[in-house]
Structures are given as structure tokens and as C-alpha cells.
Design a protein around this motif. Structure first.
Motif, PDB file in Angstrom:
ATOM      1  N   LYS A   1       0.892  -1.110  -0.028  1.00 19.58           N
ATOM      2  CA  LYS A   1      -0.060   0.061   0.010  1.00 19.58           C
ATOM      3  C   LYS A   1       0.790   1.199  -0.122  1.00 19.58           C
ATOM      4  CE  LYS A   1      -3.846  -0.288   0.059  1.00 19.58           C
ATOM      5  NZ  LYS A   1      -4.807  -0.449  -1.072  1.00 19.58           N
ATOM      6  N   LYS A   2       0.351   2.312  -0.577  1.00 20.19           N
ATOM      7  CA  LYS A   2       0.964   3.714  -0.653  1.00 20.19           C
ATOM      8  C   LYS A   2       0.635   4.272   0.575  1.00 20.19           C
ATOM      9  CE  LYS A   2       0.937   7.702  -3.586  1.00 20.19           C
ATOM     10  NZ  LYS A   2       0.114   8.386  -4.755  1.00 20.19           N
ATOM     11  N   GLY A   3       1.822   4.891   0.975  1.00 20.14           N
ATOM     12  CA  GLY A   3       1.706   5.318   2.359  1.00 20.14           C
ATOM     13  C   GLY A   3       2.214   6.936   2.295  1.00 20.14           C
ATOM     14  N   ALA A   4       1.518   7.748   3.188  1.00 18.17           N
ATOM     15  CA  ALA A   4       1.902   9.083   2.998  1.00 18.17           C
ATOM     16  C   ALA A   4       3.389   9.158   3.501  1.00 18.17           C
ATOM     17  CB  ALA A   4       1.095  10.116   3.957  1.00 18.17           C
ATOM     18  N   GLY A   5       4.414  10.145   2.473  1.00 19.83           N
ATOM     19  CA  GLY A   5       5.714  10.252   2.761  1.00 19.83           C
ATOM     20  C   GLY A   5       6.589   9.059   3.067  1.00 19.83           C
ATOM     21  N   THR A   6       6.042   8.042   2.581  1.00 16.35           N
ATOM     22  CA  THR A   6       7.067   6.694   2.647  1.00 16.35           C
ATOM     23  C   THR A   6       7.135   6.076   1.320  1.00 16.35           C
ATOM     24  OG1 THR A   6       5.166   5.133   3.419  1.00 16.35           O
ATOM     25  CG2 THR A   6       6.457   6.399   5.027  1.00 16.35           C
ATOM     26  N   MET A   7       8.278   5.377   1.182  1.00 17.29           N
ATOM     27  CA  MET A   7       8.683   4.970   0.145  1.00 17.29           C
ATOM     28  C   MET A   7       8.856   3.381   0.300  1.00 17.29           C
ATOM     29  SD  MET A   7       7.988   6.661  -2.689  1.00 17.29           S
ATOM     30  CE  MET A   7       9.081   5.779  -4.269  1.00 17.29           C
ATOM     31  N   PRO A   8       8.474   2.387  -0.382  1.00 13.86           N
ATOM     32  CA  PRO A   8       8.756   0.929   0.118  1.00 13.86           C
ATOM     33  C   PRO A   8      10.346   0.843  -0.546  1.00 13.86           C
ATOM     34  CG  PRO A   8       7.468   0.928  -2.047  1.00 13.86           C
ATOM     35  CD  PRO A   8       7.395   2.452  -1.396  1.00 13.86           C
ATOM     36  N   GLN A   9      10.948  -0.059   0.059  1.00 10.75           N
ATOM     37  CA  GLN A   9      12.395  -0.198  -0.023  1.00 10.75           C
ATOM     38  C   GLN A   9      12.580  -1.788  -0.690  1.00 10.75           C
ATOM     39  OE1 GLN A   9      14.869   1.999   0.126  1.00 10.75           O
ATOM     40  NE2 GLN A   9      13.210   3.441   0.441  1.00 10.75           N
ATOM     41  N   PHE A  10      13.123  -2.111  -1.662  1.00  9.80           N
ATOM     42  CA  PHE A  10      13.309  -3.191  -2.411  1.00  9.80           C
ATOM     43  C   PHE A  10      14.884  -3.841  -2.458  1.00  9.80           C
ATOM     44  CE2 PHE A  10       9.395  -1.611  -4.609  1.00  9.80           C
ATOM     45  CZ  PHE A  10       8.433  -2.301  -4.047  1.00  9.80           C
ATOM     46  N   THR A  11      15.143  -4.907  -2.118  1.00  6.14           N
ATOM     47  CA  THR A  11      16.470  -5.448  -2.362  1.00  6.14           C
ATOM     48  C   THR A  11      16.216  -6.390  -3.611  1.00  6.14           C
ATOM     49  OG1 THR A  11      16.759  -5.568  -0.161  1.00  6.14           O
ATOM     50  CG2 THR A  11      18.326  -6.947  -1.628  1.00  6.14           C
ATOM     51  N   LEU A  12      17.010  -6.133  -4.553  1.00  7.55           N
ATOM     52  CA  LEU A  12      16.920  -6.579  -5.954  1.00  7.55           C
ATOM     53  C   LEU A  12      18.140  -7.630  -6.096  1.00  7.55           C
ATOM     54  CD1 LEU A  12      16.300  -3.765  -8.277  1.00  7.55           C
ATOM     55  CD2 LEU A  12      14.799  -5.355  -7.440  1.00  7.55           C
ATOM     56  N   ILE A  13      17.799  -8.788  -6.617  1.00  2.00           N
ATOM     57  CA  ILE A  13      18.794  -9.987  -6.852  1.00  2.00           C
ATOM     58  C   ILE A  13      18.909 -10.333  -8.157  1.00  2.00           C
ATOM     59  CG2 ILE A  13      18.768 -10.585  -4.550  1.00  2.00           C
ATOM     60  CD1 ILE A  13      16.925 -13.156  -5.594  1.00  2.00           C
TER      61      ILE A  13
END
Length: 432
Positions: A318-330
């Protein structure tokens, strides 16, 4: 020098052979004039029968001028039929070629009709028959035409094409475009080859099959993108329509190969005559590729996603106000390098390099890094229209150098690539 020697060998086994060319009534009839010229240039004798409809598209005089023989049109001609000319014509040739093979002609052949010069000669012949279909895509896809094609194939009739492309009708495109003269001539050369391919048929009997360029070979093609899930809604992917890979698979099948197409998610119909394995992720594609081995040729046209997320979310992020999801890519598995450096290794391994800058430098580096035999490189930068489009400009990169091809339809790129691959296999093992 190799091409000159190949051309000379072709002329040697074609010289003195005879074609009976039956010209059907379709707009593609104009192409047969070029076919006649090319056939005559290779030493083939050509005699022609024209349907009445064909004379509305090309004139008997044009055909006669190129063949050096009268063009036959009238079943009830007092001079031509005094000695049952249609029987003599149908038996004197080494091969009968029908081009364009309209839906009407295919229906007559499949059902044994004999109501004009062309259909009567076809019913009377005891020689191999090659047809080059040409018609509107909906006519080609119609259930009646499909039944007729299946009947003719079961009867041993040989096909070249049809292919996908623009039609004469404004705005129409799809499968139904007649093969080009060079492609028809290649099929003629294969059928008149002095070295037929013998395969075991039903009941232990042997049947003779035309030695098409890739007859008896297995070809693996990958196509389209892969989708690497982030969550149940989102994914990582490349911009690939799959048009080029699907065209390559179809061209290889038309060349006589058994083709396995491993396709990522695309909005394209499965190519005719091809075994298709539908996959989603890079790992799925690798598993399907390895399961298809061994093959003689592997062509990796798919735009495989380089990375995936280390963890796939079970629910939509879910999209949150002022926050960005962090992803680890492999990194995803390297399918091209795995096959090129593994066992059993195909006789020819071809990769693709879709680049946006310094295309040839990147392609040469990829050739070395991946361990493949060829790289087909193209510029997919902004404004090129290659991704999702119908045309392509490619460079064939190998250890021997770089061969740049002109811009052409992706179907034409596919045919040229398949022809080069078939020639490379023959050069590597002339006895195969």
C-alpha cells in the motif's frame, strides 16, 4: 567464396530440371514474374498454367515472355488439348508449384475438383506439389481453409508460407501474405535436392520428406518479456512485444524444423506449427529451456528481466504518505550463458542485445561474456519504434565480424536469420 560455391552447387542440381508453375488469381500473382526470372537464372525450365482469374492480375504475354513458353489458360483449346495437353504438362515437370495458392485453389485440390486447366493438371499430376498460399487473414484462418490445409498436408502436399504482414486491403494485416520469390525458390531447391531426407513412417515404412533447410533439426526460441512479481499486482519487466521472437519461431518451422518456443507473457497468437511453452518469470523460462534440450539451434530473443525482488510480497504493497517501499534486488539466472557454456550445448547459440547506446561495443562485449556464437544487436532507444513495432534494424555480430542489415519487417529479419543459421549448420557439418 562460400556463397559462390553454394550458388554453383545449386545451379548444378537445378540445371535441366523443369517446373510446372500454376498461377492462381490473387494480387500476389505479380510476384511470380520475379519467381520465374530467378528460376530461369538457376537453369530451371518453367512452363505455366494460369487460372482465368490470374489473367486479371498478370498477362499471359508477360508470363510467356519470361518463361519462353506459351502460358496455358484454356482447358478446351483445340490446339493445346489435341493430345490431352494438361496431362502431358502435369507429368513432364519435376515439380509442380502453385503460386499464389488461393483459398479457391486449395479447396479444389483438397476435394479433387477438376473444372479448369489448373485444377485438372493438379489432379492428374504424379509429381511433388509445392503450394505458396496467399489470401486474406480471415480466409486463411477460416475453419474450411484449415480443414483443406490439413487434408493437403496429409496428402503430402508441401507448403511454403503464408507469413504475417500487411495485406493489399487497406488496414488489413495478419497471416496470409504469400512467401517472397526467394523463399519459394529456396523451397523449390530443397524439394529438388539430390539428397532427400528419409524418415521412418507409420507401420515401419519409409517416407521421403523434402530436405527443407532445417528439416530434421530441433530449434529452441525464446520470446517476449518475463514478469518478475513485486506483489500480486506489480511486477518488473522489459518492454517486449514478442514479435521478433515469434517471427523467428515461425520462420524456423517454415524451414522444416521442429520448433520449441518458450514465450513470456505476450498478446500474440501462438505461431502455426510450433510447440509453445508459456512461462512468466525468468526462472520459469530457464526451466522450460533446459527441459527442451538438446536442440541443434537455440535463439534467445526474449527480453528477460535482469533482476527480481529478493522477496515477493503476499499482499499488495500500500502507498503510504511520505514513505517509499524499499526493495532488495537480486540477479535473475543468465539463460543465454547457461546454455552457451553448458551441456548439451546446441550447435549454434544466438543471443540478442537490445541497446540504447554504443550498440556494437556492447554487443561485442556480450558475445564474449556469454560464450554464444552470434549476437543479434539492435538499437531500441527512444524514438526508434523497435520495442512493440513491426520493423527492426539489426547487426549480426560474430567472432568473424559484424554484418549490418537494412531496416526491414521483423518477419523478414526472422527469415534471414533462420536462413543464415541453417547455412551455418550445413557449413559446420555438410553431411548432417
Amino acid at each position: 567464396m562460400e556463397h559462390e560455391a553454394a550458388d554453383e552447387n545449386t545451379r548444378n542440381h537445378l540445371a535441366g530440371r523443369h517446373l510446372l508453375l500454376i498461377i492462381g488469381g490473387g494480387i500476389a500473382a505479380y510476384k511470380v514474374l520475379e519467381l520465374i526470372r530467378r528460376a530461369k537464372d538457376r537453369g530451371l525450365g518453367v512452363r505455366a498454367i494460369m487460372t482465368q482469374a490470374a489473367t486479371e492480375f498478370v498477362t499471359p504475354l508477360s508470363v510467356a515472355s519470361l518463361t519462353g513458353e506459351k502460358a496455358f489458360t484454356d482447358l478446351f483449346s483445340l490446339t493445346d488439348e489435341a493430345d490431352i495437353g494438361h496431362i502431358a504438362l502435369s507429368r513432364s515437370a519435376d515439380l509442380v508449384v502453385v503460386a499464389p495458392a488461393t483459398a479457391d485453389l486449395l479447396a479444389k485440390m483438397a476435394n479433387g475438383h477438376a473444372d479448369d486447366y489448373a485444377s485438372t493438371a493438379l489432379l492428374a499430376t504424379d509429381k511433388p506439389v509445392l503450394v505458396a498460399p496467399a489470401m486474406n487473414p480471415r480466409m486463411w484462418a477460416h475453419a474450411a481453409t484449415r480443414r483443406n490445409v490439413e487434408t493437403l498436408q496429409a496428402d503430402g502436399i508441401h507448403f511454403v508460407g503464408p507469413y504475417s504482414g500487411a495485406m493489399a486491403e487497406r488496414g488489413e494485416s495478419g497471416f496470409g501474405r504469400m512467401a517472397e520469390p526467394a523463399e519459394i525458390l529456396a523451397a523449390i531447391e530443397a524439394l529438388l535436392s539430390p539428397v532427400p531426407l528419409l524418415l521412418s513412417g507409420d507401420g515401419g515404412h519409409e517416407k521421403q520428406l523434402a530436405l527443407l533447410p532445417l528439416a530434421g533439426k530441433r530449434v529452441l526460441v525464446t520470446s517476449g518479456p518475463t514478469h518478475e512479481p513485486i506483489d500480486p499486482v506489480r511486477y518488473i519487466a522489459n518492454r517486449s512485444s514478442g514479435r521478433q521472437g515469434h517471427a523467428i519461431a515461425e520462420a524456423a518451422a517454415q524451414a522444416g524444423a521442429e520448433v520449441i518456443l518458450v514465450s513470456g507473457p505476450v498478446n500474440l497468437p501462438d505461431p502455426h506449427g510450433v510447440k509453445v511453452r508459456h512461462v512468466t518469470t525468468a526462472r520459469d523460462m530457464l526451466a522450460a529451456v533446459l527441459a527442451a534440450l538438446p536442440v541443434d539451434i537455440a535463439i534467445f530473443a526474449a527480453a528477460v528481466a535482469d533482476w527480481r525482488t529478493a522477496e515477493e510480497a503476499d499482499a499488495k504493497i500500500k502507498k503510504g504518505a511520505g514513505t517509499m517501499p524499499q526493495f532488495t534486488l537480486i540477479e535473475n539466472p543468465d539463460i543465454l550463458a547457461t546454455v552457451a557454456k553448458g551441456a548439451p550445448r546446441p550447435g549454434l547459440v544466438v543471443g540478442f542485445a537490445a541497446e540504447t547506446d554504443t550498440v556494437l561495443d556492447h554487443a561485442r562485449a556480450k558475445l564474449e561474456r556469454k560464450g554464444c556464437d552470434w549476437i543479434v544487436a539492435n538499437d531500441v532507444g527512444k524514438g526508434t519504434g523497435v520495442m512493440g513495432g513491426e520493423r527492426n534494424t539489426v547487426h549480426l555480430v560474430s567472432k568473424d565480424g559484424i554484418e549490418s542489415w537494412p531496416t526491414m519487417d521483423k518477419t523478414e529479419v526472422a527469415r534471414r536469420l533462420v536462413a543464415r543459421a541453417a547455412a551455418a549448420l550445413r557449413a559446420a557439418d555438410p553431411q548432417a
